[in-house]
Design a protein around this motif. Sequence first.
Motif, mmCIF file in Angstrom:
data_model
loop_
_atom_site.group_PDB
_atom_site.id
_atom_site.type_symbol
_atom_site.label_atom_id
_atom_site.label_comp_id
_atom_site.label_asym_id
_atom_site.label_seq_id
_atom_site.Cartn_x
_atom_site.Cartn_y
_atom_site.Cartn_z
ATOM 1 N N PRO A 47 0.834 -1.215 0.000
ATOM 2 C CA PRO A 47 0.000 0.000 0.000
ATOM 3 C C PRO A 47 0.863 1.257 0.000
ATOM 4 C CG PRO A 47 -0.344 -1.303 2.002
ATOM 5 C CD PRO A 47 0.672 -2.015 1.182
ATOM 6 N N PRO A 48 0.355 2.363 -0.524
ATOM 7 C CA PRO A 48 1.163 3.580 -0.585
ATOM 8 C C PRO A 48 1.458 4.134 0.807
ATOM 9 C CG PRO A 48 -1.081 4.010 -1.293
ATOM 10 C CD PRO A 48 -0.971 2.540 -1.087
ATOM 11 N N GLU A 49 2.681 4.606 0.992
ATOM 12 C CA GLU A 49 3.048 5.171 2.283
ATOM 13 C C GLU A 49 2.995 6.698 2.198
ATOM 14 O OE1 GLU A 49 6.187 6.621 3.169
ATOM 15 O OE2 GLU A 49 7.140 6.459 1.244
ATOM 16 N N PRO A 50 2.700 7.377 3.304
ATOM 17 C CA PRO A 50 2.410 8.811 3.250
ATOM 18 C C PRO A 50 3.619 9.751 3.155
ATOM 19 C CG PRO A 50 2.184 8.020 5.489
ATOM 20 C CD PRO A 50 2.463 6.824 4.639
ATOM 21 N N TYR A 51 4.848 9.254 3.325
ATOM 22 C CA TYR A 51 6.000 10.149 3.340
ATOM 23 C C TYR A 51 6.574 10.393 1.946
ATOM 24 C CZ TYR A 51 5.619 9.601 8.310
ATOM 25 O OH TYR A 51 5.136 9.603 9.583
ATOM 26 N N LYS A 52 6.794 9.344 1.191
ATOM 27 C CA LYS A 52 7.323 9.492 -0.172
ATOM 28 C C LYS A 52 6.303 9.118 -1.233
ATOM 29 C CE LYS A 52 12.165 8.749 0.967
ATOM 30 N NZ LYS A 52 13.341 7.910 0.721
ATOM 31 N N GLY A 53 5.211 8.490 -0.832
ATOM 32 C CA GLY A 53 4.176 8.097 -1.796
ATOM 33 C C GLY A 53 4.499 6.815 -2.534
ATOM 34 N N LYS A 54 5.474 6.054 -2.046
ATOM 35 C CA LYS A 54 5.854 4.807 -2.711
ATOM 36 C C LYS A 54 4.810 3.729 -2.440
ATOM 37 C CE LYS A 54 10.127 3.546 -2.052
ATOM 38 N NZ LYS A 54 11.466 3.337 -1.507
ATOM 39 N N GLY A 55 4.568 2.878 -3.427
ATOM 40 C CA GLY A 55 3.642 1.771 -3.261
ATOM 41 C C GLY A 55 2.671 1.669 -4.427
ATOM 42 N N ILE A 56 1.636 0.857 -4.246
ATOM 43 C CA ILE A 56 0.628 0.651 -5.282
ATOM 44 C C ILE A 56 -0.619 1.428 -4.890
ATOM 45 C CG2 ILE A 56 -0.752 -1.049 -6.525
ATOM 46 C CD1 ILE A 56 1.313 -3.158 -5.708
ATOM 47 N N LYS A 57 -1.104 2.265 -5.793
ATOM 48 C CA LYS A 57 -2.312 3.040 -5.525
ATOM 49 C C LYS A 57 -3.224 2.993 -6.735
ATOM 50 C CE LYS A 57 -0.955 7.671 -7.024
ATOM 51 N NZ LYS A 57 -2.142 8.102 -7.698
#
Length: 179
Positions: free
Chosen positions: A153-163
């Motif tokens: 899931p996307p993480e809030p600091y760098k926005g990395k992940g699947i969205k």
Amino acid sequence: MSRIGRKPIPVPAGVDVSIADHKVTVKGPKGSLECAYHRDMDVKLEGGEILVQRPDDEKLHKSLHGLTRTLIANMVEGVTKEFQKELEINGVGYRAAKQGKDLVMNLGYSHQVIIPEVPGITIDVPAPNRVIVHGPDKKQVGQFAAEIREKRPPEPYKGKGIKYVDEVIIRKEGKTGKK
């Protein structure tokens, strides 16, 4: 009366609808779907339209009226034009590829994440950072897309992940030292 429940569902050309034993079966160019509905709901096929009616204004029947109509309308729409969910992969080195019927993703783990295609669902990977899930069943498409997103899931600091493509990630500010 329910505003949604009383709307008739138009049946387009090329779609066959059969209603028997509290089950609706819809067959069309994109596939075939079957759904059971509550025994108190009255579903009829009249003149190229499906009508859903309830017996009385009891609270349970009111809640089932719009639900039944929406589920049947989604089935008709799904067999004529498929539902789809688009996912976007963000992150350095994060990518997806399709190998046969499997979705293979590199998501920053020490191993590749492999997700097999389920019957009734099709996965497309038009770009290394984009995945499209589509099929006739709206519920199944949404569930499968959620399972893919769950792998990272996307993480809030760098926005990395699947969205999801239309999802907005609210970013947080990182730690800053006091000066």
